[in-house]
Design a protein around this motif. Structure first.
Motif, PDB file in Angstrom:
ATOM      1  N   THR A 102       3.532  -2.763  -2.525  1.00  0.00           N
ATOM      2  CA  THR A 102       2.890  -1.720  -3.324  1.00  0.00           C
ATOM      3  C   THR A 102       3.713  -1.367  -4.553  1.00  0.00           C
ATOM      4  O   THR A 102       4.946  -1.274  -4.491  1.00  0.00           O
ATOM      5  CB  THR A 102       2.684  -0.442  -2.469  1.00  0.00           C
ATOM      6  OG1 THR A 102       1.711  -0.721  -1.467  1.00  0.00           O
ATOM      7  CG2 THR A 102       2.186   0.721  -3.323  1.00  0.00           C
ATOM      8  N   ASN A 103       3.027  -1.170  -5.660  1.00  0.00           N
ATOM      9  CA  ASN A 103       3.639  -0.624  -6.866  1.00  0.00           C
ATOM     10  C   ASN A 103       3.536   0.893  -6.775  1.00  0.00           C
ATOM     11  O   ASN A 103       2.483   1.466  -7.044  1.00  0.00           O
ATOM     12  CB  ASN A 103       2.932  -1.144  -8.113  1.00  0.00           C
ATOM     13  CG  ASN A 103       3.448  -0.494  -9.386  1.00  0.00           C
ATOM     14  OD1 ASN A 103       4.526   0.126  -9.393  1.00  0.00           O
ATOM     15  ND2 ASN A 103       2.706  -0.635 -10.478  1.00  0.00           N
ATOM     16  N   PHE A 104       4.616   1.542  -6.405  1.00  0.00           N
ATOM     17  CA  PHE A 104       4.574   2.983  -6.164  1.00  0.00           C
ATOM     18  C   PHE A 104       4.560   3.808  -7.446  1.00  0.00           C
ATOM     19  O   PHE A 104       4.462   5.034  -7.381  1.00  0.00           O
ATOM     20  CB  PHE A 104       5.749   3.401  -5.274  1.00  0.00           C
ATOM     21  CG  PHE A 104       5.589   2.970  -3.842  1.00  0.00           C
ATOM     22  CD1 PHE A 104       4.759   3.669  -2.984  1.00  0.00           C
ATOM     23  CD2 PHE A 104       6.258   1.853  -3.363  1.00  0.00           C
ATOM     24  CE1 PHE A 104       4.596   3.274  -1.664  1.00  0.00           C
ATOM     25  CE2 PHE A 104       6.103   1.448  -2.049  1.00  0.00           C
ATOM     26  CZ  PHE A 104       5.272   2.160  -1.194  1.00  0.00           C
ATOM     27  N   ASP A 105       4.645   3.134  -8.598  1.00  0.00           N
ATOM     28  CA  ASP A 105       4.488   3.863  -9.861  1.00  0.00           C
ATOM     29  C   ASP A 105       3.010   4.081 -10.195  1.00  0.00           C
ATOM     30  O   ASP A 105       2.685   4.924 -11.037  1.00  0.00           O
ATOM     31  CB  ASP A 105       5.162   3.092 -11.009  1.00  0.00           C
ATOM     32  CG  ASP A 105       6.672   3.073 -10.877  1.00  0.00           C
ATOM     33  OD1 ASP A 105       7.226   4.074 -10.359  1.00  0.00           O
ATOM     34  OD2 ASP A 105       7.298   2.071 -11.271  1.00  0.00           O
ATOM     35  N   ALA A 106       2.150   3.326  -9.537  1.00  0.00           N
ATOM     36  CA  ALA A 106       0.708   3.466  -9.755  1.00  0.00           C
ATOM     37  C   ALA A 106       0.174   4.587  -8.862  1.00  0.00           C
ATOM     38  O   ALA A 106       0.843   5.027  -7.917  1.00  0.00           O
ATOM     39  CB  ALA A 106       0.001   2.153  -9.439  1.00  0.00           C
ATOM     40  N   PRO A 107      -1.032   5.099  -9.147  1.00  0.00           N
ATOM     41  CA  PRO A 107      -1.626   6.115  -8.270  1.00  0.00           C
ATOM     42  C   PRO A 107      -1.684   5.634  -6.829  1.00  0.00           C
ATOM     43  O   PRO A 107      -1.827   4.432  -6.569  1.00  0.00           O
ATOM     44  CB  PRO A 107      -3.035   6.304  -8.860  1.00  0.00           C
ATOM     45  CG  PRO A 107      -2.879   5.950 -10.300  1.00  0.00           C
ATOM     46  CD  PRO A 107      -1.876   4.823 -10.329  1.00  0.00           C
ATOM     47  N   VAL A 108      -1.564   6.568  -5.898  1.00  0.00           N
ATOM     48  CA  VAL A 108      -1.489   6.205  -4.487  1.00  0.00           C
ATOM     49  C   VAL A 108      -2.690   5.366  -4.059  1.00  0.00           C
ATOM     50  O   VAL A 108      -3.833   5.652  -4.447  1.00  0.00           O
ATOM     51  CB  VAL A 108      -1.393   7.448  -3.586  1.00  0.00           C
ATOM     52  CG1 VAL A 108      -0.048   8.101  -3.712  1.00  0.00           C
ATOM     53  CG2 VAL A 108      -2.510   8.438  -3.893  1.00  0.00           C
TER      54      VAL A 108
END
Length: 388
Positions: A102-108
């Motif tokens: 997961t890219n945790f900088d993107a919205p959940v």
């Protein structure tokens, strides 16, 4: 026929096997040690571990599940067998793979587990809870939403929010559950409130206070517990966005938030809608995708709804229009019945723990009959081999 449990109590064995002739069913040993894995860290679970059991220590079990999270039957069985083991199944592997990438900088990202009641959704969520704890994430876990909607221990009109209802007892229990799951991590993170919360003319929680002070207030003053839960969830969202922590939201029976009614009545005897609960507002706010550095995993289950709304296990039906629009977009993950490998692993586990002692269960024919009778449905199989 009789058998003995690991504790020495006598139980009657499933009678169907007694009708099968030993002459026509040669007893051959089929159990192997391939149904277990030595990889105890769920962060490392992958396809290679599919269908294998891994053990959870008593310490972790108390930390994660003392306040709920394991189905009643599953918890009782693990207590009887003196150890908690969870099967690594495809839905959990899929979730772990997504979370690891997961890219945790993107919205959940929001994930929805669905499937028939008893297929293993709650156990898969328990697996993911262990993953989140091992990965150092703050856990926001609701073990079973219908407990708040259908079987509340007490609801009172909110003193702060007009036309809303609080769950004082459930809120205190949830704050205690949160503290037990996240205690050591919260001490390490030292998160603080970003705003001042005024509870009454004399009581307030100032900005810059430790979140533990907020939690303690709710634990000691049930009157404010529901609002403390809402404040805590809001602060965790801000902390995640500010990259002071990473949050994993896990909610079982999420569709109960959108049930057409609850069992709570007003003074005029009319039913209170679940959307009129202050706790519902708090958790629906947390499950929006207007924040980042976290993940949201919920399950939908027909058992979370009244009996007239149990025709289909699919998310669109269980969530209804309002719930579906709230979570959209989301990634659906089906939790099916056991496949052949999982079924045999489960039987091997029962035999290894001396829970299933009937020798015929170790034969191909005996297993085939168990598979046919249970339909490879996890809960049905558990009940089938259970004592009377």
């Amino acid at each position: 026929m009789i058998r003995f449990s690991p504790t020495g109590k006598v139980f009657r064995i499933w009678r169907r096997f007694s009708s099968l002739s030993a002459n026509t069913m040669p007893i051959t040993e089929t159990i192997t040690d391939t149904f277990r894995t030595n990889e105890l860290d769920p962060v490392n679970h992958k396809k290679d571990h599919d269908g294998h059991f891994y053990s959870i220590s008593q310490t972790i079990k108390k930390q994660l599940f003392a306040g709920g999270g394991l189905p009643k039957e599953y918890k009782e069985l693990s207590d009887t067998l003196n150890g908690l083991s969870i099967m690594v199944r495809k839905p959990a592997i899929e979730l772990i793979t997504y979370l690891n990438k997961t890219n945790f900088d993107a919205p959940v990202t929001r994930f929805v587990l669905y499937g028939k009641t008893g297929s293993g959704k709650s156990v898969s969520l328990a697996h993911i809870l262990h993953y989140g704890s091992s990965a150092g994430m703050v856990l926001v876990h609701v073990p079973w939403v219908p407990n708040w909607v259908r079987f509340p221990k007490g609801c009172t009109p909110s003193a702060i929010h007009p036309n809303k209802y609080d769950h004082p007892i459930e809120s205190v229990e949830w704050l205690r559950h949160f503290s037990t799951q996240n205690g050591p991590l919260m001490q390490k993170l030292q998160l603080q409130t970003t705003e001042t919360y005024t509870w009454s003319k004399r009581e307030m929680t100032a900005a810059g206070s430790s979140l533990s002070e907020l939690i303690d207030l709710g634990l000691n003053r049930a009157k404010y517990a529901t609002d403390c839960v809402a404040a805590l969830l809001g602060e965790l969202k801000k902390a995640a966005v500010g990259k002071r922590c990473r949050v994993l939201v896990v909610i079982d029976g999420f569709n109960a938030f959108f049930s057409p009614k609850s069992r709570v009545r007003r003074e005029d005897k009319s039913f209170v809608l679940p959307t009129e609960f202050a706790l519902t507002d708090a958790f629906l706010s947390l499950t929006r995708n207007d924040w980042n550095n976290g993940a949201i995993i919920v399950s939908v289950d027909a058992a979370a709804h009244p009996s007239e709304l149990r025709e289909s296990p699919l998310p669109r039906y269980q969530l209804g229009k309002q719930g579906f629009e709230h979570l959209d977009p989301f990634i659906p993950i089906e939790v099916p019945n056991y496949n052949e490998k999982e079924f045999h692993s489960q039987i091997d586990y029962y035999i290894e723990r001396n829970w299933l002692q009937q020798p015929k269960a170790r034969t191909d024919r005996g297993r085939a009959e168990l598979s046919f009778t249970s339909g490879n449905h996890p809960l049905s199989l558990m009940k089938l081999v259970a004592p009377y």
